[in-house]
Design an enzyme around this catalytic site. Structure first.
Site, short mmCIF file in Angstrom:
data_model
loop_
_atom_site.label_atom_id
_atom_site.label_comp_id
_atom_site.label_asym_id
_atom_site.label_seq_id
_atom_site.Cartn_x
_atom_site.Cartn_y
_atom_site.Cartn_z
N GLN A 37 -4.40 -5.24 6.94
CA GLN A 37 -5.41 -6.17 6.41
C GLN A 37 -5.34 -7.54 7.09
OE1 GLN A 37 -7.77 -5.17 4.60
NE2 GLN A 37 -6.98 -3.25 3.77
N LYS A 89 -10.42 -0.59 10.68
CA LYS A 89 -10.70 -1.70 9.76
C LYS A 89 -11.15 -2.94 10.52
CE LYS A 89 -7.10 -0.26 6.48
NZ LYS A 89 -7.78 0.38 5.36
N ASP A 147 3.24 -4.45 8.00
CA ASP A 147 2.00 -3.71 7.86
C ASP A 147 0.85 -4.70 8.02
OD1 ASP A 147 -0.31 -2.52 6.96
OD2 ASP A 147 0.56 -1.71 5.11
N CYS A 194 -4.70 2.42 -3.63
CA CYS A 194 -3.45 2.96 -3.04
C CYS A 194 -2.30 1.99 -3.23
CB CYS A 194 -3.63 3.28 -1.55
SG CYS A 194 -4.96 4.43 -1.23
N HIS A 202 0.87 -1.18 0.00
CA HIS A 202 0.00 0.00 0.00
C HIS A 202 0.91 1.24 0.00
CE1 HIS A 202 -2.74 2.98 1.85
NE2 HIS A 202 -3.73 2.21 1.48
N1 7TS Z 1 -1.69 -0.76 4.65
C1 7TS Z 1 -2.59 -1.54 4.06
C2 7TS Z 1 -2.21 -2.93 3.64
C3 7TS Z 1 -3.87 -1.06 3.84
O1 7TS Z 1 -4.78 -1.84 3.26
C4 7TS Z 1 -4.20 0.26 4.25
C5 7TS Z 1 -5.54 0.87 3.99
C6 7TS Z 1 -3.23 1.02 4.89
C7 7TS Z 1 -1.98 0.48 5.06
C8 7TS Z 1 -3.48 2.40 5.40
O2 7TS Z 1 -4.33 2.37 6.51
P1 7TS Z 1 -4.83 3.72 7.18
O3 7TS Z 1 -5.79 3.26 8.22
O4 7TS Z 1 -3.65 4.39 7.77
O5 7TS Z 1 -5.46 4.53 6.10
N2 7TS Z 1 -6.19 0.31 2.90
C9 7TS Z 1 -7.25 0.78 2.26
C10 7TS Z 1 -7.84 0.10 1.21
O6 7TS Z 1 -7.47 -0.97 0.78
N3 7TS Z 1 -8.88 0.84 0.78
O7 7TS Z 1 -8.95 1.95 1.50
C11 7TS Z 1 -7.95 1.93 2.44
#
Ligand code: 7TS
Length: 405
Positions: A201, A224, A198, A364, A121
């Site tokens: 997910q 999430k 990371d 992303c 990401h």
């Molecule tokens: N890393 C992964 C693997 C992700 O899927 C996401 C967010 C992030 C980092 C960033 O997370 P945040 O909470 O800091 O924004 N992924 C997604 C997605 O797949 N669609 O919208 C956000």
């Protein structure tokens, strides 16, 4: 009782009707919906306990501090961390990765290398790019195979004495690939590289035992996993966290301050400057409690069955391409797909017209899209409240999109 039958009444938003259809929310990988216990815990906190934390000795100050620190204990147990000092509360996965890229790269030099992967990401790419520009080190990426797995032979070739950090996703937000964390950590360890995982997910879907995974750092986003936005978790193995220089200063991260210098606070507070997300920590506790009551093994099994149903159904639909590992390989709770002749955004719009919420675009992960030779995909993702009926609706709607062409 099936998990969704048990959980659906707990999620007020699921009664929404969208464009005349009952909402089928298949976008939890972007952000999941919240059970009533999370929503109520947060409003109860504001109605009864709110004050700032770690400073006021009045009753509300102490109650708020206790509630905030209780979230740390709950998360520690939930992810199998060895001690509460290893849990830093941040603002999200992105925030945690920026903190790590800043702090871990402070001493890197032009000869050093940081390794990421082709399936990251942007939040696990850009902070390392920024640090590389500052420090002059080289950023390299482990390629993926045509099956959508990390190429571990290439990883071995890329790992050298120059590699200082290996940062990779536990579960891909596009491919659904579950990476072998302990295996990668073992290989990185042979060259003495620090590992950053990371878990954005993974934490919502898999039972975690961070002591067993053995990585140095692990970050994820409670929003999430049925919890609130605005708070994140950064786990750091104690010796690693203790050796990390804070890169953000302010109140509460210090013990003693003089005009020209300061002494840092103990772990983990030295990484939590300023007023933290207190109500969000209360919501996080409620989210973890909710997941623990369901049991993470049951959560994984339920979501895996939904992903399998979606994957098999979409793969069998004429004109539909699915991405990521296929037969016999365990996957996360996302299924990315494209429909021949249609832009992913048009697919998502046609599905939304029937109340089905999926995300479309590059997710992303532009370097991954480039590697796959596509501009984007549509993506269905699953949580504890999704039902096989909703997946069946998705499959019927995608098939109809095709025939309407
Ligand atoms: N890393 C992964 C693997 C992700 O899927 C996401 C967010 C992030 C980092 C960033 O997370 P945040 O909470 O800091 O924004 N992924 C997604 C997605 O797949 N669609 O919208 C956000």
């Amino acid at each position: 009782m099936r998990l969704d039958e048990q959980t659906r009444p707990d999620f007020p938003i699921l009664t929404r009707v969208i464009n005349g259809y009952p909402l089928a929310y298949l976008d939890s990988a972007a952000s999941s919906q919240k059970p009533r216990t999370v929503i109520e815990a947060m409003s109860q906190y504001y109605e009864r306990n709110h004050a700032n934390v770690h400073r006021s000795i009045h009753t509300l100050g102490e109650e708020a501090t206790e509630l905030y620190e209780a979230a740390r204990d709950r998360v520690q147990r939930f992810i199998g961390a060895a001690s509460r000092e290893e849990i830093v509360l941040t603002r999200g996965t992105t925030d945690g990765l920026n903190l790590l890229a800043d702090a871990l790269c402070l001493r890197l030099r032009p000869d050093d290398e940081v390794l990421i992967t082709e399936m990251e990401h942007h939040s696990n790419i850009i902070p390392w790019q920024m640090a590389a520009r500052r420090q002059g080190f080289t950023l390299k990426a482990v390629p993926i195979t045509s099956a959508g797995l990390l190429d571990l032979d290439a990883l071995d070739r890329l790992l050298t004495e120059r590699t200082k950090v290996v940062a990779f996703t536990h579960v891909s937000n596009v491919l659904g690939t579950i990476n072998p964390v302990a295996e990668i950590v073992g290989r990185a360890g042979r060259v003495g590289a620090i590992t950053v995982v990371d878990g954005a997910q993974a934490a919502p879907h898999l039972a975690l035992d961070l002591s067993a995974l053995n990585c140095d750092f692990y970050v994820f986003s409670p929003h999430k996993m049925l919890g609130p936005t605005g708070i994140g978790v950064l786990y750091g193995r104690r010796p690693r966290l203790a050796g990390l220089e804070p890169t953000r200063g302010g109140g509460e991260m210090i013990k003693e301050v003089w005009m020209d210098r300061a002494q840092w606070n103990d772990l983990p507070w030295r990484f939590e400057p300023g007023t933290p997300p207190i109500a969000e920590a209360v919501g996080l506790t409620a989210a973890v409690e909710y997941l623990e009551k369901l049991g993470m093994e049951r959560v994984t099994e339920h979501e895996r069955a939904l992903a399998r149903q979606a994957l098999d159904g979409l793969a069998a639909t004429p004109g539909v391409t699915v991405y990521g590992p296929r037969s016999g390989i365990e996957r996360g709770a996302v299924v990315a797909f494209s429909v021949a002749g249609l832009h992913p955004h048009d697919v998502a719009a046609l599905l939304d017209a029937e109340g089905i919420a999926v995300r479309a675009g590059h997710h992303c992960a532009m370097p991954l899209m480039r590697r796959l030779g596509i501009v984007g995909t549509s993506r269905a993702s699953f949580s504890v409240f999704n039902s096989p009926d909703e997946v069946a609706r998705l499959l019927r709607a995608v098939a109809a999109v095709r025939t309407a062409l």
